[in-house]
Each structure stands twice: as C-alpha cells, then as structure tokens.
Design a protein around this motif. Structure first.
Motif, mmCIF file in Angstrom:
data_model
loop_
_atom_site.group_PDB
_atom_site.id
_atom_site.type_symbol
_atom_site.label_atom_id
_atom_site.label_comp_id
_atom_site.label_asym_id
_atom_site.label_seq_id
_atom_site.Cartn_x
_atom_site.Cartn_y
_atom_site.Cartn_z
ATOM 1 N N TYR A 84 0.913 -1.162 -0.117
ATOM 2 C CA TYR A 84 0.085 0.035 -0.067
ATOM 3 C C TYR A 84 0.875 1.235 0.002
ATOM 4 O O TYR A 84 1.845 1.398 0.569
ATOM 5 C CB TYR A 84 -1.083 -0.130 1.108
ATOM 6 C CG TYR A 84 -1.853 -1.047 1.302
ATOM 7 C CD1 TYR A 84 -3.106 -0.730 0.455
ATOM 8 C CD2 TYR A 84 -1.851 -2.222 1.911
ATOM 9 C CE1 TYR A 84 -4.102 -1.772 0.257
ATOM 10 C CE2 TYR A 84 -2.851 -3.184 1.908
ATOM 11 C CZ TYR A 84 -3.891 -2.930 0.906
ATOM 12 O OH TYR A 84 -4.800 -3.802 0.780
ATOM 13 N N GLU A 85 0.437 2.279 -0.747
ATOM 14 C CA GLU A 85 1.219 3.390 -1.015
ATOM 15 C C GLU A 85 0.431 4.579 -0.517
ATOM 16 O O GLU A 85 1.166 5.809 -0.317
ATOM 17 C CB GLU A 85 1.749 3.810 -2.535
ATOM 18 C CG GLU A 85 2.883 2.532 -2.830
ATOM 19 C CD GLU A 85 3.028 2.769 -4.381
ATOM 20 O OE1 GLU A 85 2.623 3.775 -4.909
ATOM 21 O OE2 GLU A 85 3.752 2.059 -4.702
ATOM 22 N N MET A 86 -0.717 4.371 -0.178
ATOM 23 C CA MET A 86 -1.566 5.367 0.363
ATOM 24 C C MET A 86 -1.884 5.120 1.762
ATOM 25 O O MET A 86 -1.840 3.784 2.219
ATOM 26 C CB MET A 86 -2.804 5.702 -0.586
ATOM 27 C CG MET A 86 -2.485 5.561 -2.208
ATOM 28 S SD MET A 86 -1.895 7.042 -2.654
ATOM 29 C CE MET A 86 -3.303 8.214 -2.666
ATOM 30 N N ASP A 87 -2.808 5.828 2.529
ATOM 31 C CA ASP A 87 -3.191 5.616 3.776
ATOM 32 C C ASP A 87 -4.336 4.271 3.819
ATOM 33 O O ASP A 87 -4.905 4.347 2.718
ATOM 34 C CB ASP A 87 -4.104 6.757 4.406
ATOM 35 C CG ASP A 87 -3.003 7.820 4.857
ATOM 36 O OD1 ASP A 87 -1.839 7.647 4.649
ATOM 37 O OD2 ASP A 87 -3.723 9.014 5.345
ATOM 38 N N THR A 88 -4.453 3.601 4.497
ATOM 39 C CA THR A 88 -5.430 2.601 4.517
ATOM 40 C C THR A 88 -6.348 2.210 5.911
ATOM 41 O O THR A 88 -5.746 2.820 6.861
ATOM 42 C CB THR A 88 -4.820 1.237 4.475
ATOM 43 O OG1 THR A 88 -4.099 0.774 5.506
ATOM 44 C CG2 THR A 88 -3.794 1.121 3.110
ATOM 45 N N SER A 89 -7.672 2.350 5.912
ATOM 46 C CA SER A 89 -8.295 1.992 6.963
ATOM 47 C C SER A 89 -9.121 0.715 6.635
ATOM 48 O O SER A 89 -9.777 0.898 5.612
ATOM 49 C CB SER A 89 -8.982 3.155 7.233
ATOM 50 O OG SER A 89 -10.468 3.019 7.736
ATOM 51 N N PHE A 90 -9.244 -0.237 7.195
ATOM 52 C CA PHE A 90 -9.890 -1.486 6.885
ATOM 53 C C PHE A 90 -10.763 -1.941 8.218
ATOM 54 O O PHE A 90 -9.785 -1.941 9.408
ATOM 55 C CB PHE A 90 -8.875 -2.468 6.572
ATOM 56 C CG PHE A 90 -9.443 -3.761 5.863
ATOM 57 C CD1 PHE A 90 -10.680 -3.972 5.537
ATOM 58 C CD2 PHE A 90 -8.522 -4.622 5.230
ATOM 59 C CE1 PHE A 90 -11.259 -5.082 4.966
ATOM 60 C CE2 PHE A 90 -9.021 -5.861 4.619
ATOM 61 C CZ PHE A 90 -10.162 -6.140 4.524
ATOM 62 N N LYS A 91 -11.811 -2.015 8.144
ATOM 63 C CA LYS A 91 -12.773 -2.443 9.126
ATOM 64 C C LYS A 91 -13.489 -3.788 8.960
ATOM 65 O O LYS A 91 -14.025 -3.492 7.729
ATOM 66 C CB LYS A 91 -13.652 -0.995 9.447
ATOM 67 C CG LYS A 91 -13.853 -1.286 11.112
ATOM 68 C CD LYS A 91 -14.564 0.109 11.337
ATOM 69 C CE LYS A 91 -15.354 -0.260 12.850
ATOM 70 N NZ LYS A 91 -16.929 -0.389 12.790
ATOM 71 N N MET A 92 -13.339 -4.781 9.650
ATOM 72 C CA MET A 92 -13.841 -5.846 9.584
ATOM 73 C C MET A 92 -14.834 -6.443 10.667
ATOM 74 O O MET A 92 -14.263 -6.545 11.814
ATOM 75 C CB MET A 92 -12.965 -6.908 9.045
ATOM 76 C CG MET A 92 -12.862 -7.331 7.338
ATOM 77 S SD MET A 92 -11.203 -8.080 7.240
ATOM 78 C CE MET A 92 -11.911 -9.831 8.003
ATOM 79 N N ASP A 93 -15.913 -6.754 10.316
ATOM 80 C CA ASP A 93 -16.803 -7.791 11.098
ATOM 81 C C ASP A 93 -16.981 -9.266 10.665
ATOM 82 O O ASP A 93 -17.575 -8.958 9.685
ATOM 83 C CB ASP A 93 -18.059 -6.943 11.461
ATOM 84 C CG ASP A 93 -18.010 -5.954 12.722
ATOM 85 O OD1 ASP A 93 -17.413 -6.543 13.944
ATOM 86 O OD2 ASP A 93 -18.125 -4.770 12.515
ATOM 87 N N THR A 94 -16.681 -10.096 11.363
ATOM 88 C CA THR A 94 -16.817 -11.507 10.655
ATOM 89 C C THR A 94 -17.536 -12.293 11.733
ATOM 90 O O THR A 94 -17.406 -12.069 12.996
ATOM 91 C CB THR A 94 -15.531 -12.076 10.593
ATOM 92 O OG1 THR A 94 -14.485 -11.027 10.061
ATOM 93 C CG2 THR A 94 -15.414 -13.156 10.022
ATOM 94 N N TYR A 95 -18.514 -13.137 11.254
ATOM 95 C CA TYR A 95 -19.294 -13.721 11.878
ATOM 96 C C TYR A 95 -18.923 -15.416 11.259
ATOM 97 O O TYR A 95 -19.438 -15.450 10.132
ATOM 98 C CB TYR A 95 -20.652 -13.626 11.931
ATOM 99 C CG TYR A 95 -21.802 -14.802 12.530
ATOM 100 C CD1 TYR A 95 -21.698 -14.592 13.986
ATOM 101 C CD2 TYR A 95 -22.177 -15.524 11.997
ATOM 102 C CE1 TYR A 95 -22.259 -15.529 14.764
ATOM 103 C CE2 TYR A 95 -23.063 -16.460 12.705
ATOM 104 C CZ TYR A 95 -23.006 -16.367 13.839
ATOM 105 O OH TYR A 95 -23.943 -17.620 14.587
ATOM 106 N N LEU A 96 -18.582 -16.463 12.140
ATOM 107 C CA LEU A 96 -18.389 -17.691 11.636
ATOM 108 C C LEU A 96 -19.462 -18.607 12.506
ATOM 109 O O LEU A 96 -19.556 -18.764 13.571
ATOM 110 C CB LEU A 96 -16.914 -18.064 12.180
ATOM 111 C CG LEU A 96 -15.668 -17.229 11.744
ATOM 112 C CD1 LEU A 96 -14.298 -17.718 12.138
ATOM 113 C CD2 LEU A 96 -15.706 -16.976 10.283
ATOM 114 N N GLY A 97 -20.078 -19.203 11.295
ATOM 115 C CA GLY A 97 -21.234 -20.027 11.639
ATOM 116 C C GLY A 97 -20.639 -21.470 12.283
ATOM 117 O O GLY A 97 -19.406 -21.743 12.237
ATOM 118 N N ASP A 98 -21.347 -22.404 12.639
ATOM 119 C CA ASP A 98 -21.148 -23.538 13.404
ATOM 120 C C ASP A 98 -20.351 -24.176 12.266
ATOM 121 O O ASP A 98 -20.388 -24.539 11.045
ATOM 122 C CB ASP A 98 -22.157 -24.364 13.459
ATOM 123 C CG ASP A 98 -23.034 -23.987 14.788
ATOM 124 O OD1 ASP A 98 -22.527 -22.962 15.534
ATOM 125 O OD2 ASP A 98 -23.918 -24.915 15.445
ATOM 126 N N GLY A 99 -19.139 -24.916 12.630
ATOM 127 C CA GLY A 99 -18.196 -25.743 11.817
ATOM 128 C C GLY A 99 -17.593 -25.173 10.644
ATOM 129 O O GLY A 99 -16.996 -25.885 9.901
#
Ligand SMILES: Nc1ncnc2c1ncn2[C@@H]1O[C@H](COP(=O)(O)OP(=O)(O)OP(=O)(O)O)[C@@H](O)[C@H]1O
Ligand SMILES: [Mg+2]
Lengths: 306, 242
Positions: A84-99
């Motif tokens: 990356y050569e520019m600013d970065t902003s990465f926001k992640m929300d993850t939901y993992l189901g059964d198995g």
C-alpha cells in the motif's frame, strides 16, 4: 483441494479496488459511500475453501468496511497481499457459523509516511476455526486491533502476527475473549524493530467464569536491532476460572552478538548477517502456517522485507 | 603471510595475550599446544576480529596488509578462516541455505555470479560424503541440536567450501571420534598446498600424527615459550607442560 483459478471471477468495487473470488460460493454486495467501500460478503456451501483476493491499485486511500458471514460448515480464505502506498483503513466484522473455517492472510507492506489502521472483530460459533495471519511493515503510524469472541464450544482461534518495522510505529492489540467452555486460543506475535521504530503488542486474554476446559497459549517476542528501537510487549490475563490450561510468555532482546560474529567470520557483511538473523528469528513462525502456498508467501515476504 | 608482532590483547580488562610474536610462512602448517586458559582461543578470536577483544598494542599483518584494522567479514573474504572451538547455533536458518549464502558472499567479493543451485548441491554432496556428513543434516538449522562432533565436521565442511588461504583450527579435533578425526585429517591434508597456511590449536598428538606440522609452538600464559618441530608435540604428549 484449493479452489481452481479458472472458477474465480473479478469484481470491481471502485476503479482502484477490486477482488478475485469464487463466485460459486461467495456472494458479495457492495456500495461506495463517501469514498468508503462497504462490502457484504457471505460464504455458503463450500467444503473446499472459497477464496477472495483483494487487488488494490494505489490511486486512492484504501477505506473499506466489510461484513463477513461464513455460514455453517463453510470454509473461506481472504487474502490481502498488497503493497500500500496510500493511507489505509480497513474495518472488518466477521461472523463464523457452526463448523466453519476462516483463514485470513494479510501480507502488507506500507509506505513509510502513511497511516494505516486495521480493526477486526470476529465472533466464532460452535466448532468453528479462525486462522489469522498478519504480516506488516508498519509505517508512520500503524494500528492493528483484533477482537476475538469465542462464543461457543470447540471454537478455535489461531493467530500469528509478524512485524518487520523500519523507522515506523506499529501498535498491535489483540483481545481474545473466552466466552464459552471448551474453546481454544493460540497466538504468537513476533516483532523486529529497527531504525528508531516503536512496536507495541497488547495481548489480552479474558476467560469467563463458566469457561471450564479452556486452552489458551500466547507468546510474544521482540527483536531489537539497534539501541534507538523499542518493542513493548504487554500480556494481560484475566482468568476467572480454575479449569484452564494457559501458557503465556513475552520476551524481547537484542540480536545475539556471538551469532553475528560467527556469520561475519564466514564473510557475511553486517547488514546481510542481520538479515539472516532476522529471517531465522521469524522462520519459527512461518512453519506454523500449514497451507504450503501461504507458507511460501510468508517466506517471500520475510526475505523481501527484512 | 601472517606476522604477529608484540601483540597484547585484553578481554574484559584482563590482559591475556602478552607480547606475542608469531610468524607463519606461506604453505606452512603450525601447531599450537598449551594448557587450558593459556590464551590459545584468544589468539584465534583476535585474528578473526571478535568484538570486545581489545588490542592494547602490537601489529598483525596478513599478506602484507594490516589485519587488525579490518572488519571480521573482510578478513574472511581476504582468505582467513577460523574453525570455532565452540561453533555457534543459528536457529531458523537451514544449514544448506546458510552454506550457500557463505559461498555466495565469497563469490560476490570476487565478482563472480551466485552459484547455480544444481552445482552447489553437487559440491555439497561430494564434500559431505568425504566428511561422512549425512545430507539430511543440511536441512536442519545451522548447528542447532548438532552433536559436538557434527558441529566440528560442519566447521571443516565450511573450511573446505570457502577455499581460504589461512586456516585457523581451534581444537577442531576435540570431540571427534576416531573415524571423524581421520577424515578431518584427510580433508586437511587434501587442502594442504604451497599457498595455504594452517594454524592448528590442539591438545592432542593424534591429529598431528596424521598431518605432520612443520612447527609446533608451546603456548603458556599468553605467549609462545618454546618452538620446535613435530617431535616437540610428542615430548609434550609424554611429559606434559610442567
Ligand atoms: N569474555 C571473557 N571474560 C573474561 N575472561 C575471559 C573471557 N574470555 C576469555 N577469558 C579468559 O582468558 C583466558 C584465556 O582463554 P582462552 O579461551 O584463550 O584459553 P584457551 O587457551 O583457548 O583454553 P582451552 O584450552 O581451555 O580452550 C582464560 O583465563 C579465560 O578465562
Ligand atoms: Mg580454547
């Protein structure tokens, strides 16, 4: 077996950001609001890992908000292997189901004068696994924050962080919450600090009262390559239960002069000897990646950035 | 080719080498014998440029150049090789990749291209076989968990790969079994020629019987107290230092 390349489709979110992904099992909706790319990704029906690879063109600041839902019994790999050569902003929300299984691979090189943040919250259901690999160089200011909620039995978090910094600042926060019994977490963090860098790692493990049969390991190591560089490792444990197997360690120190002299005595100049030493220090970590393709990427990353 | 003149060296403010004089000619094999703690390894480390060895006074010239002003890596590239008494472990780096890198560092200094992977493997196989080193040792990390004898063999292998003109062996024979001692002696004898100089530090006559040194020096309390031919080694073996 890995998803075949020819199945993969390309989607453009903006003119600077796109993704290659397995369209059979991954469904993506996106919108762009005030320069910010909003993604909704859901993964279904994939016994073999479905893969999404981010492709960034560096013409704009990278601002992404992603909501990821890996449905039960599905398997997903997200790969961010970008310089990356520019600013970065990465926001992640993850939901993992059964198995379900989620593997995140970030091999990121940041430009010195940029600011970068990565904020991820991942909630795990019964029998789900999250393998989290983060490689970063740091920059003027880099902040990585990962929150893990182990919500149900046999949920499993395996996390590894590598920082190879050079005149940079890099803050790392890992917050693992054991909210169910019989969950496991295993995390390792390794940082190389050079050229007046300042690297910090706050690794917090919380184990709730009812969470018997908990296994939690955390190890953090810092390597200081010069006297003006810093590494601060802060493990924080809050364990409210007796039935816990826990191992936690944090150590940082300078490079071993005896080893550097040994290498010099073989004709290896100081800078090369230090590089070889750093590679040795980080390689223990690489061997923890079980996917051989990703292990190769990790090795390449270390050689290119140390 | 190596001239040590009036050398005084201290380690941690303790004077160890005291007015040492030693001259090694091209193609000669010199042995140094001496009691524990007399300063033999200190000579080896000083010549190789180990940090924190303070040269208080004296000079060392190597092929006509001032050795002591050079960095340790430059000394190696100039042809000096030290086989360590206690080889160092380097975790995380495989021996094969390390060996290739040291070979390439030397090639680079001679403006040669990096060695071809196939060619390197061929040489490695050949030289490992001579020293009875199993190839799978090279996929392990450098010296890490190697037995004492394996570490010593690995030193001899590196010596053989780097083609040095001055070889200093610091008790390379200690810890080697009978067969390994023989193959090490053979490797040394094979490398012996009119251009290459050896300085062999040892406690035992056995190695010297195989390689027949031109000179034997007795070292005591930081300097050479007696110099003779190989019969001096037999005398020490029988009578000790007192
Ligand atoms: N780092 C150090 N600090 C203090 N003293 C040291 C240090 N290194 C070496 N010495 C001392 O210097 C003296 C000479 O040591 P050296 O290792 O050169 O002996 P040596 O002749 O090689 O002995 P050996 O036959 O046991 O290998 C010893 O008294 C040793 O304790
Ligand atoms: Mg010694």
């Amino acid at each position: 077996m890995k998803s075949a390349e020819n199945k993969s489709s390309l989607i453009n979110f903006t003119d600077y950001l796109s993704a290659k992904y397995d369209a059979d099992s991954i469904n993506i909706t996106h919108s762009v609001i005030d320069d910010e790319v909003h993604l909704k990704i859901s993964v279904t029906n994939s016994k073999t890992p479905s893969r999404l690879t981010l492709v960034n063109k560096n013409t704009n600041n990278f601002k992404v908000i992603a909501e990821i839902n890996v449905e039960s019994q599905s398997s997903f790999e997200l790969i961010d292997e970008n310089n990356y050569e520019m600013d970065t902003s990465f926001k992640m929300d993850t939901y993992l189901g059964d198995g379900s299984v989620f593997e995140l691979y970030r091999f990121n090189k940041f430009k010195a004068e940029t600011r970068n943040s990565f904020l991820h919250t991942c909630s795990l259901s019964k029998n789900s696994t999250f393998k989290d690999y983060n490689f970063t160089t740091g920059s003027d200011h880099t902040k990585n924050q990962t929150k893990i909620n182990l919500n149900d039995k046999n949920s499993n978090y395996i996390g590894s962080g590598v920082v190879i910094s050079n005149s940079s600042k890099c803050e790392n926060y890992l917050d693992i919450r054991h909210l169910s019994d019989s969950a496991k977490s295993d995390c390792s963090f390794k940082a190389v600090s050079r050229g007046k860098s300042n690297v910090s790692f706050n690794g917090k493990v919380f184990v709730d009262e009812k969470c018997f049969n908990t296994v939690s390991n955390q190890i953090s190591k810092g390597l200081l390559m010069d006297k003006d560089s810093k590494v601060n490792l802060t493990p924080i444990l809050e364990i409210n239960n007796d039935d816990v197997i826990c191992s936690h360690g944090a150590a940082s120190g300078k490079a071993d002069e005896e080893i550097l002299f040994y290498l010099a005595s073989r004709g290896i100049a100081k800078a090369d000897a230090e590089r070889l030493y750093i590679q040795g220090f980080l390689s223990e970590f690489i061997s923890k990646i079980d996917d051989s393709e990703m292990q190769t990427k990790g090795r390449k990353y270390i050689i290119e950035n140390c | 080719m190596l001239d040590i003149k009036n050398l005084n060296v201290s380690v941690e403010d303790k004077l160890i080498l005291k007015n040492l004089n030693l001259s090694l000619g091209k193609g000669q094999v010199h042995a140094i014998m001496g009691p524990n703690g007399s300063g033999k390894s200190t000579i080896a480390h000083t010549l190789a440029g180990k940090p924190n060895y303070d040269v208080n006074s004296g000079e060392v010239s190597f092929n006509g150049e001032d050795l002591l002003s050079k960095d340790p890596y430059e000394r190696s590239l100039d042809g000096l090789f030290l086989a360590f008494q206690y080889p160092i472990e380097l975790p995380g780096v495989t021996n094969a990749s390390y060996l290739k890198q040291i070979v390439n560092a030397h090639r680079k200094s001679k403006n040669e291209t990096p060695i071809d992977a196939g060619e390197f493997l061929k040489i490695l196989k050949e030289k490992s076989k001579q020293l009875d080193i199993p190839m799978d040792m090279h996929s392990r990390f450098v010296n890490t968990g190697f037995s004492g004898g394996e570490k010593k063999k690995n030193e001899v292998l590196q010596m053989d790969l780097l083609d040095p003109s001055l070889i200093i062996m610091d008790e390379t024979d200690s810890g080697l079994d009978v067969d390994a001692l023989k193959s090490t002696a053979e490797a040394i004898n094979k490398l012996r020629n009119s251009d290459r100089t050896f300085l062999i530090i040892t406690h035992y006559l056995r190695l010297l019987e195989y390689i027949e040194p031109d000179f034997v020096h007795v070292f005591q309390n930081g300097s050479v107290i007696e110099t003779g031919d190989k019969s001096l080694a037999s005398k020490i073996d029988q009578e000790g230092y007192n």
